[in-house]
Design an enzyme around this catalytic site. Structure first.
Site, PDB file in Angstrom:
ATOM      1  N   GLY A  69      34.778  22.832  31.687  1.00  0.00           N
ATOM      2  CA  GLY A  69      36.139  23.475  31.809  1.00  0.00           C
ATOM      3  C   GLY A  69      37.082  22.684  32.216  1.00  0.00           C
ATOM      4  O   GLY A  69      38.268  22.559  31.651  1.00  0.00           O
ATOM      5  N   ASN A 149      39.899  32.988  39.175  1.00  0.00           N
ATOM      6  CA  ASN A 149      38.600  32.871  39.571  1.00  0.00           C
ATOM      7  C   ASN A 149      38.423  33.296  40.872  1.00  0.00           C
ATOM      8  O   ASN A 149      37.431  33.542  41.408  1.00  0.00           O
ATOM      9  CB  ASN A 149      38.355  31.329  39.439  1.00  0.00           C
ATOM     10  CG  ASN A 149      39.282  30.534  39.972  1.00  0.00           C
ATOM     11  OD1 ASN A 149      40.440  30.596  39.581  1.00  0.00           O
ATOM     12  ND2 ASN A 149      38.814  29.807  40.968  1.00  0.00           N
ATOM     13  N   GLN A 177      36.867  31.999  33.253  1.00  0.00           N
ATOM     14  CA  GLN A 177      36.445  33.354  33.967  1.00  0.00           C
ATOM     15  C   GLN A 177      36.480  34.665  33.158  1.00  0.00           C
ATOM     16  O   GLN A 177      36.181  35.604  33.469  1.00  0.00           O
ATOM     17  CB  GLN A 177      37.057  33.445  35.356  1.00  0.00           C
ATOM     18  CG  GLN A 177      36.927  32.066  36.212  1.00  0.00           C
ATOM     19  CD  GLN A 177      35.517  32.347  36.938  1.00  0.00           C
ATOM     20  OE1 GLN A 177      34.664  33.201  36.832  1.00  0.00           O
ATOM     21  NE2 GLN A 177      35.399  30.968  37.661  1.00  0.00           N
ATOM     22  N   GLY A 196      30.256  26.372  29.877  1.00  0.00           N
ATOM     23  CA  GLY A 196      29.026  27.076  29.699  1.00  0.00           C
ATOM     24  C   GLY A 196      28.457  27.774  31.007  1.00  0.00           C
ATOM     25  O   GLY A 196      27.824  28.596  30.806  1.00  0.00           O
ATOM     26  N   CYS A 317      35.457  25.155  44.702  1.00  0.00           N
ATOM     27  CA  CYS A 317      36.118  23.692  44.574  1.00  0.00           C
ATOM     28  C   CYS A 317      36.885  23.743  45.791  1.00  0.00           C
ATOM     29  O   CYS A 317      37.143  22.780  46.479  1.00  0.00           O
ATOM     30  CB  CYS A 317      36.855  23.792  43.298  1.00  0.00           C
ATOM     31  SG  CYS A 317      35.974  23.943  41.805  1.00  0.00           S
TER      32      CYS A 317
HETATM   33  N1  PLP Z   1      38.960  27.060  35.385  1.00  0.00           N
HETATM   34  C1  PLP Z   1      38.470  28.046  36.240  1.00  0.00           C
HETATM   35  C2  PLP Z   1      39.393  29.325  36.164  1.00  0.00           C
HETATM   36  C3  PLP Z   1      37.300  27.877  36.859  1.00  0.00           C
HETATM   37  O1  PLP Z   1      36.846  28.678  37.560  1.00  0.00           O
HETATM   38  C4  PLP Z   1      36.513  26.797  36.724  1.00  0.00           C
HETATM   39  C5  PLP Z   1      35.192  26.439  37.808  1.00  0.00           C
HETATM   40  O2  PLP Z   1      35.157  26.956  38.700  1.00  0.00           O
HETATM   41  C6  PLP Z   1      36.945  25.667  36.005  1.00  0.00           C
HETATM   42  C7  PLP Z   1      38.034  25.811  35.195  1.00  0.00           C
HETATM   43  C8  PLP Z   1      36.300  24.548  35.799  1.00  0.00           C
HETATM   44  O3  PLP Z   1      35.192  24.638  34.944  1.00  0.00           O
HETATM   45  P1  PLP Z   1      33.879  23.565  35.096  1.00  0.00           P
HETATM   46  O4  PLP Z   1      33.386  23.548  36.270  1.00  0.00           O
HETATM   47  O5  PLP Z   1      33.092  23.779  33.789  1.00  0.00           O
HETATM   48  O6  PLP Z   1      34.674  22.079  34.998  1.00  0.00           O
END
Ligand code: PLP
Length: 376
Positions: A69, A149, A177, A196, A317
């Protein structure tokens, strides 16, 4: 084990794991090779592209496979900024985006772009009046998530995309999400980012929807894979796994998830006083964010962990970093409310019976904390 941290990541579905190992074992050819093995690998990629396209209500030609993402968000934000610089230097986003979007925007700010972060209210609802007022001829891109999220708030993406298009502004939505939780077909965005590992697929896989006829500069120049967008030999097992995860979504409904969430929420409301429900009433079925006032979410998290119950204090994160949740801050919560916040996030594998166990342990943990102040 009771896993309620599905917004951070999900358990990979057994069907996905089985398929990936079959593909890795048998279809190890390079999809660009002209012989039979190459063709067989190519067929795996083609099938997965159709499966992902179906989940997004798109055509296969509009799907570009990538690694996550974060990559999708960054590709769109930096790519549109670069290719439309001659038109303007303003980007609109929201105050509650994932860091993948916020940091990509912050980077552009250092390069002279103006970034407007639209505020939200105490229920994580975006300020539409402010949004519409900010759309102007200097704006080149809007990037607003479909589902938040941390709270599960569903943003009015269709309306926002229409308003942007009326002013010839491109619209991106981070639907990481949202995929599998709310319908994405017809959402009206020019770009959609998905990942994924949030849908029981493999980690390190993702896809970017690029609306037919919309230009985006190549991310990785080279051999020309992914219609020149992202060169490099395809991650065939990962792509096949992502496709399978999307196929599995078809037989899911979010009803079970919603009933599990409602059961937990009602139980908490009955058994634990002094809470603030931070998720909106009409939020996605996958997330329930609650502040247990007079406690520390981090301590509750580790107490529940002792009973093999896994929750989160916010996004994975942001909880790595010591700072407070920027989402709950943007909603105007007090530091105490933010400190006591726990995010429960659900998947198709959770059950109501599990919630009875969670309620018992959670109530005991909150009561103990409130009695003793802290016990760790
Ligand atoms: N965007 C949102 C809303 C997310 O919740 C997340 C992951 O927590 C991401 C982007 C990032 O996705 P990825 O872990 O696949 O890079």
């Amino acid at each position: 084990m009771i896993y309620l941290d599905n917004s951070s990541t999900t358990r990979q579905a057994d069907e996905v794991t089985a398929l990936m190992s079959e593909v890795a074992r048998e279809d190890f050819g390079n999809p660009s090779s002209l012989h039979r093995l190459g063709l067989s690998a190519q067929n795996r990629v083609t099938l997965a592209r159709k499966q992902v396209a179906k989940a997004l209500g798109a055509t296969p030609e509009e799907i570009c496979f990538n690694s996550c993402g974060t990559e999708g968000d960054s590709t769109v934000i930096s790519g549109v900024a670069e290719s439309r610089r001659h038109r303007g230097n303003k980007i609109i986003t929201s105050a509650v985006e994932h860091p993948a979007v916020l940091e990509a925007c912050a980077r552009l700010e250092h390069k002279g772009f103006e970034v407007v972060r639209i505020p939200v209210d105490g229920e994580c609802r975006i300020d539409m009046e402010r949004y519409e007022a900010e759309l102007d001829e200097r704006t080149v891109l809007v990037s607003v998530m479909t589902v938040n999220n941390e709270t599960g708030a569903v943003m009015p993406v269709r309306r926002m995309a229409e308003a942007a298009h009326a002013k010839k502004i491109l619209f991106h939505t981070d639907a990481v999400q949202a995929l599998g939780k709310i319908p994405l077909a017809g959402i009206g965005a020019d770009f959609i980012t998905v990942s994924g590992h949030k849908i029981h697929g493999p980690k390190g896989t993702g896809a970017l929807y690029i609306r037919k006829g919309t230009h985006l500069p190549p991310l990785l120049p080279g051999g020309g894979q992914e219609k020149n967008m992202r060169s490099g030999t395809e991650n065939v097992p990962g792509i096949a796994g992502l496709g399978e995860a999307c196929r599995l979504l078809e037989r899911e409904s979010t009803e079970k998830m919603a009933s599990v969430r409602t059961y937990l929420l009602e139980g908490i409301r009955e058994q634990i006083p002094d809470i603030r429900v931070n998720s909106p009433e009409d939020g996605a079925a996958s997330v329930l964010n609650i502040s247990f006032l007079g406690t520390r979410g981090e301590v509750l998290l580790h107490t529940l962990e002792e009973d093999e119950i896994y929750v989160s204090t916010g996004s994975a994160c942001s909880s790595n970093k010591k700072g407070r949740s920027h989402v709950l801050s943007a909603m105007g919560l007090s530091p105490k409310e933010i400190e006591g916040a726990i995010r429960f996030s659900f998947s198709r594998y959770n059950t109501v019976e599990e919630m009875d166990v969670v309620l018992g342990r959670l109530t005991a943990a909150v009561n103990r904390f409130r009695r003793l102040g802290s016990f760790r």
